[in-house]
Design a protein around this motif. Structure first.
Motif, PDB file in Angstrom:
ATOM      1  N   GLN A 274       1.172  -1.072   0.074  1.00 29.11           N
ATOM      2  CA  GLN A 274       0.096   0.052   0.029  1.00 29.11           C
ATOM      3  C   GLN A 274       0.908   1.252   0.046  1.00 29.11           C
ATOM      4  O   GLN A 274       0.433   2.219  -0.191  1.00 29.11           O
ATOM      5  N   GLY A 275       1.965   0.984   0.143  1.00 31.48           N
ATOM      6  CA  GLY A 275       3.217   2.241   0.384  1.00 31.48           C
ATOM      7  C   GLY A 275       3.536   2.288   1.890  1.00 31.48           C
ATOM      8  O   GLY A 275       2.907   2.270   2.777  1.00 31.48           O
ATOM      9  N   GLY A 276       4.697   2.839   2.104  1.00 30.91           N
ATOM     10  CA  GLY A 276       5.586   2.670   3.429  1.00 30.91           C
ATOM     11  C   GLY A 276       6.202   1.672   3.438  1.00 30.91           C
ATOM     12  O   GLY A 276       7.035   1.701   4.642  1.00 30.91           O
ATOM     13  N   GLU A 277       5.977   0.554   2.845  1.00 36.04           N
ATOM     14  CA  GLU A 277       6.895  -0.654   3.250  1.00 36.04           C
ATOM     15  C   GLU A 277       8.134  -0.620   2.931  1.00 36.04           C
ATOM     16  O   GLU A 277       8.671   0.064   1.841  1.00 36.04           O
ATOM     17  N   VAL A 278       9.004  -1.518   3.910  1.00 31.38           N
ATOM     18  CA  VAL A 278      10.454  -1.581   3.705  1.00 31.38           C
ATOM     19  C   VAL A 278      10.626  -3.067   3.274  1.00 31.38           C
ATOM     20  O   VAL A 278      10.246  -3.885   4.028  1.00 31.38           O
ATOM     21  N   ILE A 279      11.212  -3.583   2.245  1.00 31.70           N
ATOM     22  CA  ILE A 279      11.490  -5.213   1.876  1.00 31.70           C
ATOM     23  C   ILE A 279      13.044  -5.232   2.104  1.00 31.70           C
ATOM     24  O   ILE A 279      13.760  -4.561   1.368  1.00 31.70           O
ATOM     25  N   LEU A 280      13.555  -6.041   2.797  1.00 34.72           N
ATOM     26  CA  LEU A 280      14.714  -6.350   3.176  1.00 34.72           C
ATOM     27  C   LEU A 280      15.253  -7.431   2.616  1.00 34.72           C
ATOM     28  O   LEU A 280      14.573  -8.384   2.928  1.00 34.72           O
ATOM     29  N   LYS A 323       5.980   4.325  -6.047  1.00 36.10           N
ATOM     30  CA  LYS A 323       7.185   4.738  -6.383  1.00 36.10           C
ATOM     31  C   LYS A 323       8.384   3.599  -5.892  1.00 36.10           C
ATOM     32  O   LYS A 323       7.837   3.134  -4.570  1.00 36.10           O
ATOM     33  N   LEU A 324       9.249   3.090  -6.305  1.00 38.37           N
ATOM     34  CA  LEU A 324      10.123   2.184  -5.872  1.00 38.37           C
ATOM     35  C   LEU A 324      11.505   2.668  -5.706  1.00 38.37           C
ATOM     36  O   LEU A 324      12.105   3.182  -6.635  1.00 38.37           O
ATOM     37  N   ASN A 325      11.924   2.410  -4.468  1.00 41.45           N
ATOM     38  CA  ASN A 325      13.343   2.840  -4.181  1.00 41.45           C
ATOM     39  C   ASN A 325      14.049   1.443  -4.003  1.00 41.45           C
ATOM     40  O   ASN A 325      13.716   0.618  -3.173  1.00 41.45           O
ATOM     41  N   HIS A 326      15.144   1.202  -4.718  1.00 42.47           N
ATOM     42  CA  HIS A 326      16.130   0.176  -4.911  1.00 42.47           C
ATOM     43  C   HIS A 326      17.456   0.419  -4.130  1.00 42.47           C
ATOM     44  O   HIS A 326      18.079   1.256  -4.776  1.00 42.47           O
ATOM     45  N   ASP A 349       5.389   7.624   2.713  1.00 38.69           N
ATOM     46  CA  ASP A 349       4.259   6.634   2.429  1.00 38.69           C
ATOM     47  C   ASP A 349       3.734   6.320   1.421  1.00 38.69           C
ATOM     48  O   ASP A 349       2.618   5.752   0.998  1.00 38.69           O
ATOM     49  N   ASP A 350       4.295   6.986   0.345  1.00 33.49           N
ATOM     50  CA  ASP A 350       3.942   6.740  -1.181  1.00 33.49           C
ATOM     51  C   ASP A 350       4.922   5.872  -1.976  1.00 33.49           C
ATOM     52  O   ASP A 350       4.754   5.905  -3.230  1.00 33.49           O
ATOM     53  N   SER A 351       5.849   5.190  -1.345  1.00 33.20           N
ATOM     54  CA  SER A 351       6.942   4.497  -1.721  1.00 33.20           C
ATOM     55  C   SER A 351       6.966   3.062  -1.393  1.00 33.20           C
ATOM     56  O   SER A 351       6.611   2.827  -0.133  1.00 33.20           O
TER      57      SER A 351
END
Length: 390
Positions: A274-280, A323-326, A349-351
């Motif tokens: 939904q936005g705001g998640e961090v994937i490790l 938005k995707l931050n890699h 919250d939008d990425s």
């Protein structure tokens, strides 16, 4: 924004001196694409449901949940926080939604009016003056800093407009409506609080000792509650109508045998975001971290080619649903090094932020950990776990 934005952000990270001095160039195309993002919300069932709930809450707070502080402000000034749901709508669904909530809650109050609709009409002006600047600033840069700046800007706009509205609309009208034009009667209402007030000094006392601090006080309350509640309600506010229970189906161990199955797993996870998640992402070199990220980007609707950020540290893709931050921290000594470059500002919250070789110790919001273990030439086991506020 597309690939140009990604390259620009990469350049800013590598050239920290330019970043700190503010010399990064913004092209006409960047500005044009920024404003293309400002569009009407989609009238989905989820959007209408959320707007209906927030409007109803705003109306209840506006019509019934209000009180006086006669020891601080004139007794006829009522404390109410009905802008709170509108601000939540603005931060989660855009400035237009915020304004719609303000307008509807005042329109619903019309049948209960005691001011011949003038009070409700002026409250529409003041409400929009507050939520529009706040949500507009946050719309183009979704982080805590700009949420704070937006709320401050909205507070100043509302307070300034309230001085004009009370001086030239509300007080002249109410003196005629309630006191048949006898200004001394409204002056008498202020005497218990301001003993030296007279007809000649009424506006000085009322506007600058009453209205100004009163509205700043209200805005501080609404702004503070927004900061406290928005992150906690983020999942609900960004609900897109999908079944929230499906999130649980992605956790656990998943065996994939090829790239296609990796992409399918990435899509299953992307559908829950939904936005705001961090994937490790963790795993040895060549385990498939970038391949998974490519599948995630594809599932989010990103058309740009996704490449490993090993040498650029951060790649940003902005043309998808989120938005995707890699981020690749393999060559980074510590999280403090990234803080100096301002990379943490990308987490909003939008990425969705995907991090390889993580060195951060803490994250706000939802954290999804994915450990990738090769078990064959093409076969991999993805162990997906969820942690809150790591």
């Amino acid at each position: 924004m597309g690939k140009k934005t990604k390259e620009t952000q990469q350049a800013n990270i590598l050239d920290s001196d330019d970043k700190k001095s503010g010399n990064a160039k913004v092209t006409k195309e960047d500005i044009k694409k920024m404003f293309e993002r400002f569009k009407n919300p989609r009238f989905s069932t989820a959007y209408i449901t959320k707007m209906a709930i927030l409007t109803a809450l705003s109306f209840i707070l506006y019509a019934f949940a209000k009180f006086n502080l006669p020891f601080m402000f004139p007794s006829f000034l009522e404390i109410q926080i009905s802008e709170l749901p509108a601000l939540l709508a603005g931060f989660s669904m855009g400035p237009i939604s915020a304004c719609v909530v303000i307008i509807l809650k005042c329109l619903f109050k019309f049948p209960l009016t005691s001011t011949a609709y003038v009070g409700e009409a002026t409250d529409i002006l003041l409400g929009i003056a507050f939520v529009l600047p706040a949500s507009l600033i946050y719309y183009f840069k979704k982080d805590r800093k700009h949420a704070f700046i937006g709320i401050c800007a909205g507070s100043l706009c509302l307070t300034a407009l309230s001085l004009l509205v009370n001086r030239f609309i509300s007080i002249p009208y109410f003196v005629q409506l309630y006191f048949n034009g006898d200004f001394s009667l409204i002056v008498n209402l202020l005497k218990p609080l301001y003993k030296n007030v007279t007809i000649d000094t009424f506006y000085v006392y009322y506007l600058f000792v009453g209205v100004l601090p009163f509205n700043l006080f209200r805005c501080i309350i609404v702004g503070g509650l927004t900061f406290v509640l928005y992150k906690r309600l983020s999942k609900i506010l960004h609900w897109d109508g999908s079944n929230m229970k499906k999130l649980s189906t992605v956790f656990g161990k998943h065996t994939v045998k090829n790239v296609e199955e990796t992409y399918a797993l990435a899509k299953k996870i992307a559908d829950t975001l939904q936005g705001g998640e961090v994937i490790l992402l963790s795993g040895d070199l060549g385990a498939g971290k970038t391949t998974f990220t490519k599948g995630l980007a594809k599932a989010l609707g990103i058309e740009d080619e996704v490449t490993s950020p090993t040498f650029t540290i951060l790649n940003v893709y902005e043309d998808g649903r989120l938005k995707l931050n890699h981020l690749d921290m393999y060559r980074v000594e510590s999280a403090d090094e990234l803080a100096e470059l301002g990379i943490e500002d990308c987490f909003d919250d939008d990425s969705v932020t995907v991090i390889e070789w993580n060195k951060f110790e803490h994250f706000d919001g939802e954290v999804i950990e994915i450990n990738i273990t090769p078990t064959g030439e093409n076969e991999r086991i993805f162990d997906v776990e969820k942690e809150e506020n790591k």
